[in-house]
Design a protein around this motif. Structure first.
Motif, PDB file in Angstrom:
ATOM      1  N   PRO A  23       0.826  -1.210   0.000  1.00 21.29           N
ATOM      2  CA  PRO A  23       0.000   0.000   0.000  1.00 21.29           C
ATOM      3  C   PRO A  23       0.863   1.265   0.000  1.00 21.29           C
ATOM      4  CG  PRO A  23      -0.631  -1.484   1.784  1.00 21.29           C
ATOM      5  CD  PRO A  23       0.626  -2.034   1.179  1.00 21.29           C
ATOM      6  N   PHE A  24       0.457   2.243  -0.794  1.00 20.28           N
ATOM      7  CA  PHE A  24       1.101   3.549  -0.755  1.00 20.28           C
ATOM      8  C   PHE A  24       0.749   4.165   0.590  1.00 20.28           C
ATOM      9  CE2 PHE A  24       0.872   8.199  -2.077  1.00 20.28           C
ATOM     10  CZ  PHE A  24       2.238   8.382  -2.038  1.00 20.28           C
ATOM     11  N   PRO A  25       1.746   4.548   1.405  1.00 22.57           N
ATOM     12  CA  PRO A  25       1.469   4.948   2.785  1.00 22.57           C
ATOM     13  C   PRO A  25       0.894   6.351   2.982  1.00 22.57           C
ATOM     14  CG  PRO A  25       3.819   5.063   2.355  1.00 22.57           C
ATOM     15  CD  PRO A  25       3.181   4.487   1.133  1.00 22.57           C
ATOM     16  N   LEU A  26       0.886   7.180   1.956  1.00 21.39           N
ATOM     17  CA  LEU A  26       0.439   8.557   2.148  1.00 21.39           C
ATOM     18  C   LEU A  26      -0.952   8.788   1.549  1.00 21.39           C
ATOM     19  CD1 LEU A  26       3.704  10.509   1.259  1.00 21.39           C
ATOM     20  CD2 LEU A  26       2.858   9.873   3.517  1.00 21.39           C
ATOM     21  N   THR A  27      -1.734   9.599   2.220  1.00 26.59           N
ATOM     22  CA  THR A  27      -3.004  10.063   1.666  1.00 26.59           C
ATOM     23  C   THR A  27      -2.956  11.565   1.445  1.00 26.59           C
ATOM     24  OG1 THR A  27      -3.936  10.275   3.879  1.00 26.59           O
ATOM     25  CG2 THR A  27      -4.364   8.203   2.694  1.00 26.59           C
ATOM     26  N   GLN A  28      -1.976  12.218   2.061  1.00 31.40           N
ATOM     27  CA  GLN A  28      -1.803  13.663   1.939  1.00 31.40           C
ATOM     28  C   GLN A  28      -0.337  13.955   1.610  1.00 31.40           C
ATOM     29  OE1 GLN A  28      -4.312  15.913   2.149  1.00 31.40           O
ATOM     30  NE2 GLN A  28      -5.627  14.105   2.306  1.00 31.40           N
ATOM     31  N   PRO A  29      -0.069  15.098   0.976  1.00 34.80           N
ATOM     32  CA  PRO A  29       1.319  15.478   0.703  1.00 34.80           C
ATOM     33  C   PRO A  29       2.129  15.548   1.999  1.00 34.80           C
ATOM     34  CG  PRO A  29      -0.189  16.938  -0.439  1.00 34.80           C
ATOM     35  CD  PRO A  29      -1.023  16.083   0.477  1.00 34.80           C
ATOM     36  N   LEU A  30       3.407  15.294   1.867  1.00 32.68           N
ATOM     37  CA  LEU A  30       4.326  15.359   2.992  1.00 32.68           C
ATOM     38  C   LEU A  30       5.416  16.375   2.639  1.00 32.68           C
ATOM     39  CD1 LEU A  30       5.139  14.123   5.745  1.00 32.68           C
ATOM     40  CD2 LEU A  30       6.441  12.430   4.463  1.00 32.68           C
ATOM     41  N   PRO A  31       5.205  17.654   3.000  1.00 30.29           N
ATOM     42  CA  PRO A  31       6.206  18.673   2.663  1.00 30.29           C
ATOM     43  C   PRO A  31       7.420  18.604   3.586  1.00 30.29           C
ATOM     44  CG  PRO A  31       4.381  19.666   3.841  1.00 30.29           C
ATOM     45  CD  PRO A  31       4.048  18.211   3.672  1.00 30.29           C
ATOM     46  N   GLY A  32       8.522  19.199   3.126  1.00 29.32           N
ATOM     47  CA  GLY A  32       9.715  19.316   3.969  1.00 29.32           C
ATOM     48  C   GLY A  32      10.687  18.173   3.819  1.00 29.32           C
ATOM     49  N   ARG A  33      11.630  18.115   4.733  1.00 26.40           N
ATOM     50  CA  ARG A  33      12.673  17.092   4.702  1.00 26.40           C
ATOM     51  C   ARG A  33      12.094  15.716   5.031  1.00 26.40           C
ATOM     52  NH1 ARG A  33      17.252  19.514   4.132  1.00 26.40           N
ATOM     53  NH2 ARG A  33      19.014  18.820   5.287  1.00 26.40           N
ATOM     54  N   ILE A  34      12.688  14.702   4.412  1.00 23.27           N
ATOM     55  CA  ILE A  34      12.206  13.329   4.585  1.00 23.27           C
ATOM     56  C   ILE A  34      13.368  12.451   5.029  1.00 23.27           C
ATOM     57  CG2 ILE A  34      11.262  11.328   3.409  1.00 23.27           C
ATOM     58  CD1 ILE A  34       9.927  13.235   1.462  1.00 23.27           C
ATOM     59  N   ALA A  35      13.150  11.705   6.099  1.00 21.02           N
ATOM     60  CA  ALA A  35      14.203  10.816   6.588  1.00 21.02           C
ATOM     61  C   ALA A  35      14.051   9.397   6.045  1.00 21.02           C
ATOM     62  CB  ALA A  35      14.201  10.806   8.107  1.00 21.02           C
ATOM     63  N   ALA A  36      12.865   8.839   6.057  1.00 23.22           N
ATOM     64  CA  ALA A  36      12.645   7.435   5.695  1.00 23.22           C
ATOM     65  C   ALA A  36      12.072   7.316   4.286  1.00 23.22           C
ATOM     66  CB  ALA A  36      11.725   6.782   6.718  1.00 23.22           C
ATOM     67  N   ARG A  37      12.826   7.717   3.288  1.00 23.80           N
ATOM     68  CA  ARG A  37      12.355   7.735   1.913  1.00 23.80           C
ATOM     69  C   ARG A  37      11.886   6.367   1.432  1.00 23.80           C
ATOM     70  NH1 ARG A  37      16.492   7.234  -0.876  1.00 23.80           N
ATOM     71  NH2 ARG A  37      15.875   5.590  -2.224  1.00 23.80           N
ATOM     72  N   ALA A  38      12.638   5.322   1.694  1.00 26.62           N
ATOM     73  CA  ALA A  38      12.304   3.993   1.184  1.00 26.62           C
ATOM     74  C   ALA A  38      10.946   3.517   1.699  1.00 26.62           C
ATOM     75  CB  ALA A  38      13.388   2.990   1.549  1.00 26.62           C
ATOM     76  N   GLU A  39      10.604   3.862   2.923  1.00 20.76           N
ATOM     77  CA  GLU A  39       9.309   3.461   3.469  1.00 20.76           C
ATOM     78  C   GLU A  39       8.168   4.210   2.784  1.00 20.76           C
ATOM     79  OE1 GLU A  39       8.924   0.879   5.503  1.00 20.76           O
ATOM     80  OE2 GLU A  39      11.089   0.674   5.246  1.00 20.76           O
ATOM     81  N   LEU A  40       8.410   5.446   2.398  1.00 16.46           N
ATOM     82  CA  LEU A  40       7.358   6.274   1.799  1.00 16.46           C
ATOM     83  C   LEU A  40       7.073   5.922   0.343  1.00 16.46           C
ATOM     84  CD1 LEU A  40       8.361   9.757   3.216  1.00 16.46           C
ATOM     85  CD2 LEU A  40       6.487   8.289   3.976  1.00 16.46           C
TER      86      LEU A  40
END
Length: 182
Positions: free
Chosen positions: A109-126
């Motif tokens: 499953p794609f884990p996001l339902t809303q945009p996630l602005p800013g810096r991202i630490a766990a890219r592979a999970e997202l």
């Protein structure tokens, strides 16, 4: 409407190339305004079956009717079923391409339902449940959402500054915008 005018796309790509003989447009030196042949429908179906997914219709029909990259946004479209012929592991896009093809990753499953602005630490999970379409450089990628309420959308991930945000409602508008931009 899922069908593409493959001849019209190739004509437009030739026009873009003729207006940019020195390959100054962003990404042109990488994709070279070349469009690979389309994939046989059987190869696209086999990819879907292997990964337990159904590709969004606009993208599926593009690779089956128009071509399997590379001419396209960013540094060009990544091929669907086989790595780039010159893939030597030195491009971040090649690593992303291989990671996407790990068993089960695209079907998650794609884990996001809303945009996630800013810096991202766990890219592979997202990025689970998405397919990397093209690289923009500096760790930024365009990704196609494969499942869930955002299926079919194109999202851009920029882990350092821009976050992970939708940039187009679908593959057709995303690719057509590139084709028609100056």
């Amino acid at each position: 409407m899922a069908n593409w005018d493959a001849d019209g796309i190739r004509v437009r790509i030739r026009e873009l190339a003729a207006r940019d003989p020195d390959r100054q447009r962003f990404g042109a030196r990488t994709h070279g305004y070349a469009l690979a042949p389309p994939l046989p429908a059987s190869e696209v179906r086999a990819f879907e079956e292997t990964h337990g997914i159904a590709l969004p219709a606009e993208y599926r029909s593009f690779v089956a009717e128009a071509g399997d990259g590379p001419a396209g946004p960013g540094h060009g479209l990544m091929p669907l079923t086989a790595p780039r012929p010159d893939a030597d592991g030195e491009w971040a896009a090649d690593d992303e391409w291989r990671e996407d093809r790990l068993p089960g990753r695209l079907a998650e499953p794609f884990p996001l339902t809303q945009p996630l602005p800013g810096r991202i630490a766990a890219r592979a999970e997202l990025t689970r449940g998405t397919l990397m379409l093209a690289e923009l450089g500096c760790g930024m990628f365009f990704r196609l959402v494969l499942n869930g309420p955002r299926a079919g959308e194109i999202w851009q991930i920029d882990p350092d500054w821009g976050g992970f945000v939708p940039v187009s409602p679908g593959f057709r508008s995303w690719y057509t915008d590139w084709l028609t931009s100056p």
